[in-house]
Design an enzyme around this catalytic site. Sequence first.
Site, PDB file in Angstrom:
ATOM      1  N   CYS A  52       1.564 -46.720 -27.716  1.00  0.00           N
ATOM      2  CA  CYS A  52       0.104 -46.779 -27.651  1.00  0.00           C
ATOM      3  C   CYS A  52      -0.347 -47.515 -26.385  1.00  0.00           C
ATOM      4  O   CYS A  52      -0.261 -46.951 -25.304  1.00  0.00           O
ATOM      5  CB  CYS A  52      -0.438 -47.415 -28.927  1.00  0.00           C
ATOM      6  SG  CYS A  52      -2.104 -46.842 -29.278  1.00  0.00           S
ATOM      7  N   HIS A  71       1.939 -44.305 -32.972  1.00  0.00           N
ATOM      8  CA  HIS A  71       2.738 -45.443 -33.439  1.00  0.00           C
ATOM      9  C   HIS A  71       3.936 -44.949 -34.260  1.00  0.00           C
ATOM     10  O   HIS A  71       3.863 -44.905 -35.489  1.00  0.00           O
ATOM     11  CB  HIS A  71       1.880 -46.370 -34.295  1.00  0.00           C
ATOM     12  CG  HIS A  71       0.857 -47.110 -33.507  1.00  0.00           C
ATOM     13  ND1 HIS A  71       1.109 -48.308 -32.889  1.00  0.00           N
ATOM     14  CD2 HIS A  71      -0.424 -46.795 -33.210  1.00  0.00           C
ATOM     15  CE1 HIS A  71       0.029 -48.719 -32.256  1.00  0.00           C
ATOM     16  NE2 HIS A  71      -0.927 -47.820 -32.430  1.00  0.00           N
ATOM     17  N   GLU A 122       6.502 -46.409 -35.015  1.00  0.00           N
ATOM     18  CA  GLU A 122       7.081 -47.472 -35.852  1.00  0.00           C
ATOM     19  C   GLU A 122       6.638 -47.366 -37.301  1.00  0.00           C
ATOM     20  O   GLU A 122       7.310 -47.889 -38.192  1.00  0.00           O
ATOM     21  CB  GLU A 122       6.755 -48.859 -35.278  1.00  0.00           C
ATOM     22  CG  GLU A 122       5.296 -49.308 -35.334  1.00  0.00           C
ATOM     23  CD  GLU A 122       4.457 -48.891 -34.122  1.00  0.00           C
ATOM     24  OE1 GLU A 122       4.805 -47.884 -33.472  1.00  0.00           O
ATOM     25  OE2 GLU A 122       3.447 -49.556 -33.841  1.00  0.00           O
TER      26      GLU A 122
HETATM   27  N1  GLN Z   1      -6.385 -50.534 -26.967  1.00  0.00           N
HETATM   28  C1  GLN Z   1      -5.866 -49.227 -26.794  1.00  0.00           C
HETATM   29  C2  GLN Z   1      -6.812 -48.165 -27.352  1.00  0.00           C
HETATM   30  O1  GLN Z   1      -7.694 -48.452 -28.110  1.00  0.00           O
HETATM   31  C3  GLN Z   1      -4.510 -49.088 -27.439  1.00  0.00           C
HETATM   32  C4  GLN Z   1      -4.539 -49.226 -28.933  1.00  0.00           C
HETATM   33  C5  GLN Z   1      -3.198 -49.535 -29.548  1.00  0.00           C
HETATM   34  O2  GLN Z   1      -2.273 -49.919 -28.859  1.00  0.00           O
HETATM   35  N2  GLN Z   1      -3.097 -49.421 -30.857  1.00  0.00           N
HETATM   36  O3  GLN Z   1      -6.661 -47.005 -27.040  1.00  0.00           O
END
Ligand code: GLN
Length: 542
Positions: free
Chosen positions: A383, A509, A511
């Site tokens: 992300c 994600h 994970e």
């Molecule tokens: N802050 C970034 C976004 O909103 C990444 C979000 C995250 O890593 N979950 O896109």
Amino acid sequence: MKAKFIFVTGGVVSSLGKGLTAAALGTLLENRGLKVAIQKFDPYLNVDPGTMNPFQHGEVYVLDDGAETDLDLGHYERFTKCQLTRFNNLTSGQVYKTVLDNERKGLYLGKTVQVIPHVTDEIQKRIRDIAEYTDADVVITEIGGTTGDIEGLPFLEAIREFALEVGSHNACFIHVTLVPFIKAAGELKTKPTQQSVAKLREIGITPQIIVCRCEFPLGKELRQKISLFCNVKYEAVIEERDVEHSIYEVPLMLQREGVDDLVCGFLRIDTPAADMAHWQDILRRLVAPQNRVRIGVVGKYIGLNDAYKSVYEAISHGGIANDTGVEIEKIDAEDIEKHGAAVLLKGLNGILVPGGFGGRGIKGKMAAARYARENDVPYLGLCLGMQVAVIEFAQNVLGFKGAQSFEFDPEPSHPVIALMDEQQRVVEKGGTMRLGAQSIEIAVDSLASKLYGAFLTKERHRHRYEFNHEYQDDFERAGMRLSGTSSNGRLAEIIELKSHPFFIACQFHPEFLSKPNAPHPLFKGFVHAALLHLQTKRPEQR
Ligand code: GLN
């Protein structure tokens, strides 16, 4: 309703590992052939933990349906086959919201709306609903917080009434408590446990099983004492020691203590003993692996283990898949800003940058991505970890010095990470990101397709920003490839570097979809790459 019910409460202090205990019991019951459902009740007033800072609450665990939930649900999914949805996590905030909405609609027909019965009814409805729609044999309900907290009382009252209604052989209470070791006395002490059980009995709940979290063996005498003062059978005093190697020891530890036999006895469930052979094998790979690698996780909540819980777990699953022990080095991104990447990252076999929000530590994360890129160290970005890899590449390879994300710079000269269209008009914070499982198309001949062994997959998301497609050609020409896109082709999901042994990052994600018995392909591949990195390094670099 065919289900039987187990309620797990906690005493003395928080962070005892109630969630783990509930999840481990779920593992045992599933391995006795039972269908299990697990849910968590959280007494705080937030509607969900999505708006909470990781320092307050640890990781926010995202489900397929986009629910932002408590991290204990991560344990439930990793330890069992349960399919969780937003109905598996109930907070006081949700309960009160429903009750107040009902009141405004006039559904209470002029009555005075009260904690008992209106709030407690709403809580009980959730237990019944889960039992019905999962068709489970056993429903495990974990009550968050600690016995004695004012805010937890409605939940305890609700489960007390519920147990009364379903009858004694259909409900069982397990109290997880702390038996602290007092150094000065050189002894384990049972008094806090006695008092927290007394507190429960005051409310009308008498636990049948007491799970004692302790650093040292309880011994016969202490077991007898707890049995006598807490009014449970001697065999129902369970020792749950701090694990030596891994949390995946907990089911085996509970099995040795006979917890699942006890529960099945109380609930009059007749099943054969749990066959845990596959679990033993998982543990063997964790405890005595063939190989060892070192992986650095570069984040900003490094001091708090819970903040990146699923990431750490998924790395260990990657280790299980490769019969490799992974030593995780937790590195504060701001320390990299102070001391430089080379100093802190030297000697690592892999670098992972997890998700995150806000600009603090961003430069350190970018420096970590750069170090991995330039030194052929395996890199996995999750992300925000993908977004920083993109920004770093734009700045240092494409030469776009002013490249940034709109999240950290309102007017970047090169907005390589932009706010998603659908997010432009969003003002409310809770539950408004791009959330949950979304389909992804994976490009042929990519590292991603090799790892997944597929061209289509689904992954869980939680973000507002995305890769700006206007720059795609620049990136592709310079060697950063877009190897996964959302199924409408509009959103970048995976990027990878062509001339690097293993540099891959994703907008989702992974994970959240990894389990000890089904390691996620990206983590499996990452640890494999780390192993190759170790084996191909010259001895003086190791
Ligand atoms: N802050 C970034 C976004 O909103 C990444 C979000 C995250 O890593 N979950 O896109």
